[in-house]
Motif scaffolding. Sequence first.
Motif, short mmCIF file in Angstrom:
data_model
loop_
_atom_site.label_atom_id
_atom_site.label_comp_id
_atom_site.label_asym_id
_atom_site.label_seq_id
_atom_site.Cartn_x
_atom_site.Cartn_y
_atom_site.Cartn_z
N MET A 145 0.80 -1.23 0.00
CA MET A 145 0.00 0.00 0.00
C MET A 145 0.83 1.29 0.00
O MET A 145 0.57 2.20 -0.78
N PRO A 146 1.85 1.41 0.86
CA PRO A 146 2.57 2.70 0.91
C PRO A 146 3.29 3.05 -0.40
O PRO A 146 3.60 4.23 -0.62
N THR A 147 3.54 2.07 -1.25
CA THR A 147 4.23 2.34 -2.51
C THR A 147 3.35 2.02 -3.72
O THR A 147 3.86 1.89 -4.82
N HIS A 148 2.07 1.92 -3.52
CA HIS A 148 1.16 1.55 -4.60
C HIS A 148 1.05 2.67 -5.62
O HIS A 148 1.23 3.86 -5.31
N SER A 149 0.72 2.30 -6.86
CA SER A 149 0.61 3.30 -7.92
C SER A 149 -0.59 4.22 -7.72
O SER A 149 -0.61 5.35 -8.24
#
Length: 499
Positions: A145-149
């Motif tokens: 989640m923290p690096t999701h597009s």
Amino acid sequence: MAPEPISESAGPAERRLVGVALNPAAPVDVLLRLLADGPPAVRMALARDRVLPGPVVDAIVAHPDGSTRGSFAENPYADPEQRARLVDDPEYRVRGRLAGEPRTDDVCMPRPLPDPTVVRIIETYESDLLWELNRLVSPGLRRAMPTHSSSKVRIMGVNASSWGSLTPEAREALSADPDPDVRDAVAASRHSYERLRDPAAVREALPGHPCHAHTHLLMYGALAPDVVAAALPRHAWLIALNAGLPPETVALLAAHPDPKVRTRVAARPDLGPAERGALAVDPEPAVRLAVSVHPALTEAERAAIDYEVGQDTSYGHSPVYDPESLPGPEDIRPLALSAHPLLRRRAARLPNLPADLVAILADDPDLGVRVLLGQNHPDAPAALLLRCFLEYTGCDRWHLTGHGNFPRTGLARFAGDGDPAVRRLALLDPGMAGDVADRLTRDPDPQVRADAARHPRLPRDRIAALLDDQELARWAAANPALPVATMYALTAAAEQAQS
């Protein structure tokens, strides 16, 4: 799963239709007719309470009634990919039921929606529909989640509790995120995280009265000595759970006059040797038991403690949602081979327990170990599962019967048992004699009667008679031995009555 209780005013006709809707042998065209013209209770049972063939799923997804589609959104038997087809439903209530957890029963556990569907929900649903969604997010998506597009997914993946677990690189990237809403969420999360670790900020924010914020700060905030001193007289049991206490405060709590506080302190991993030694000879049995499983103790030190392990009333199913959170073999083996029953119970809960340890714990002298193994291990042996059911009467007992290894052949021998749950167990035997099933339709226990009414070996004349029984009509109509011609006739009669 049984449908919702039908109104006492409902007659046998509606009850029979609910049963046909749940009948695993009902032809697809019968199910489609019930879906198109059946009463609301029938459509709900059909959409929510059974496995459905593809054409029926297609018809439900396109059904004009939102309640019917919403019932399917909660169906735990449906493949998550099937339920996901409702993700863009035009009705708020259907979307809300999809975003919540599906229903469960004694043997069926909910499965999370596919990751792309969860992302779609986060991106398009009203914010008040997302409060239950966290329980449906897969571990892989949660970590991503923290690096999701998607910026909305990144926002959902950043909060005060998760900020501390992020890598420095992830924090830096989020702080410089191109989306201003993400940067705002990051700033708020970082601020909350940092304030929780600032004793002065915690002191300033601590309410003067008991409330959720007061409890949260005492359990998770950095506490200055004066804050601890002021809270100890009334809230020592909360402070005892705070992982950031200095050694002197831990020592103070370990000598607290309230045994409940000492019991909580006994479980702290940072408990010092002196405190462990004192609590090992505590006059309160619960305290000695709590400290006896401390990870710093050797087996010899545990054996020297005078503890007693009781037989709890509940040994339930403990689903593991994140396999990466499970301990490795090097940590599991000492637990499984410990002389301490509570440590063996911890091992028994683990679905990755190695096969040689499964064999050992399947014959463990402790009931809790055996039942927890049966409830939670995918390779629990059949003999163990049956033994557990017969010996254990607590929470999730019937869940044992849903295990793929649970034996069924030969269970009819329990049809005369004094325990209604064991008589019900007998009805899982596909080879039960018809006259025994007939007798059990007259059992004093209502659940036994219901199970007997839908047993496939029940004589057809008894099935036909029960179709007019106010209590058992729906269960008789759900019997897979019900002639298909009768299913058509019941459906046609209901359609004629409505026309």
